[in-house]
Design a protein around this motif. Structure first.
Motif, mmCIF file in Angstrom:
data_model
loop_
_atom_site.group_PDB
_atom_site.id
_atom_site.type_symbol
_atom_site.label_atom_id
_atom_site.label_comp_id
_atom_site.label_asym_id
_atom_site.label_seq_id
_atom_site.Cartn_x
_atom_site.Cartn_y
_atom_site.Cartn_z
ATOM 1 N N SER A 29 26.710 -44.139 5.727
ATOM 2 C CA SER A 29 27.170 -43.684 4.406
ATOM 3 C C SER A 29 28.652 -43.914 4.158
ATOM 4 O O SER A 29 29.088 -43.994 3.011
ATOM 5 C CB SER A 29 26.887 -42.197 4.240
ATOM 6 O OG SER A 29 27.729 -41.439 5.086
ATOM 7 N N THR A 75 26.788 -44.029 -2.625
ATOM 8 C CA THR A 75 26.398 -44.225 -1.233
ATOM 9 C C THR A 75 25.252 -45.229 -1.194
ATOM 10 O O THR A 75 24.536 -45.399 -2.174
ATOM 11 C CB THR A 75 25.950 -42.907 -0.569
ATOM 12 O OG1 THR A 75 24.901 -42.323 -1.342
ATOM 13 C CG2 THR A 75 27.109 -41.931 -0.434
ATOM 14 N N VAL A 97 24.933 -37.081 3.374
ATOM 15 C CA VAL A 97 26.014 -38.047 3.176
ATOM 16 C C VAL A 97 27.097 -37.956 4.239
ATOM 17 O O VAL A 97 27.599 -38.975 4.722
ATOM 18 C CB VAL A 97 26.624 -37.882 1.764
ATOM 19 C CG1 VAL A 97 27.820 -38.804 1.575
ATOM 20 C CG2 VAL A 97 25.574 -38.165 0.703
#
Length: 287
Positions: free
Chosen positions: A224, A239, A247
């Motif tokens: 990410s 992302t 994330v």
């Protein structure tokens, strides 16, 4: 009727003030870009977490695990940068080192110089790695795999290894990249005895939804970059696929609340900037 209390603004004055505001905005943008490229992009954050793993064998309590990810060699990440990171990791005196993919960005040309640097990493319980989507995307995964192996890493592609310490075991498993490989978690953890502690390396963090259905005690991921650019009160802007749920940082997934830790990575891709999202080395102390 005009209000006499409000002084009229001439066209010249209006343009002058507008240009000042525009200049300020442009100046702020330039300063932010300079900071994101010239400073934060290389401002390493050593994140320390004590993580309780239920049922962890006594011999492994207090184990220091270093997790790093997404080096992206070649995209504004040179071997000198890698050498600096290796020095920081070694100063931590880790027991085990885990790398969760994307060693290169668009070319394998930096690999030859990277191997002797990565070889400096030492951990008594071993060094383990999986490949990431960029390692596959350039269709040179064999070369990346060989480079990691030459550096002393055990590359785990749909398989596991057992680490033994004073007669007690810890299993470390890994799957192929979810986007470009053929991940097979069932194969990766096949024949691990019931009740054993298992740490899974998976490049894409959202794979945790699948991992949580299996007897996995911790998933380590990257991919990410934490979004790479984050804004106050808003968070990440963009992302990549399979990094949109977990994330950055520590999350708990599934009915058994399996922990998944998403490392923000070291390098950058597409744009060589980081904003409110420093590159990261994670120091996990297992308890």
């Amino acid at each position: 009727m005009n209000d006499p209390r409000i002084a009229p603004i001439s066209r010249k004055t209006f343009i002058s003030k507008a240009m000042k505001w525009l200049g300020g905005i442009v100046g702020l943008g330039v300063a932010t870009g300079a900071y994101a490229y010239g400073w934060e992009r290389t401002w390493l954050d050593v994140v320390r977490i004590t993580l309780i793993i239920p049922g962890l064998r006594n011999r492994y309590k207090g184990t220091k695990l270093i997790h790093f990810s997404d080096v992206h060699l070649g995209h504004f990440m040179g071997t000198n940068d890698l050498q600096a990171v290796v020095a920081v990791i070694q100063e931590e005196h880790p027991d085990v080192i885990c790398f969760t993919g994307d060693l290169v960005d668009e070319s394998i040309s930096p690999l030859a110089a990277a191997v002797p640097i990565l070889s400096q990493l030492q951990a008594p319980l071993g060094k383990f790695a999986v490949l990431g989507n960029h390692d596959y995307r350039i269709d040179q995964q064999k070369s990346v795999r060989e480079g990691l192996t030459a550096s002393g890493f055990e590359v785990l592609e749909n398989r596991h290894v057992v680490v033994t310490k004073n007669g007690e075991s810890l299993y470390i498993a890994g799957v192929e990249d979810v986007l470009h490989g053929k991940p097979d978690l069932a194969r990766a953890i096949a024949d691990i005895p019931e009740g054993e502690n298992v740490i899974l390396l998976a490049h894409e963090p959202d794979f945790a939804d699948e991992a949580a259905k299996h007897p996995i005690h911790l998933q380590l991921s990257g991919h990410s970059h934490g979004g790479q650019v984050r804004l106050p009160w808003i968070g990440h802007l963009v992302t990549p696929p399979l990094a949109r749920k977990y994330v950055q940082g520590l999350h708990r997934v599934g009915p058994d609340q399996m922990p998944v830790y998403t490392n923000r990575g070291l390098g950058t891709t597409i744009l060589p900037v980081r904003l409110f999202c420093r590159p990261e080395i994670t120091v996990l102390t297992l308890q």
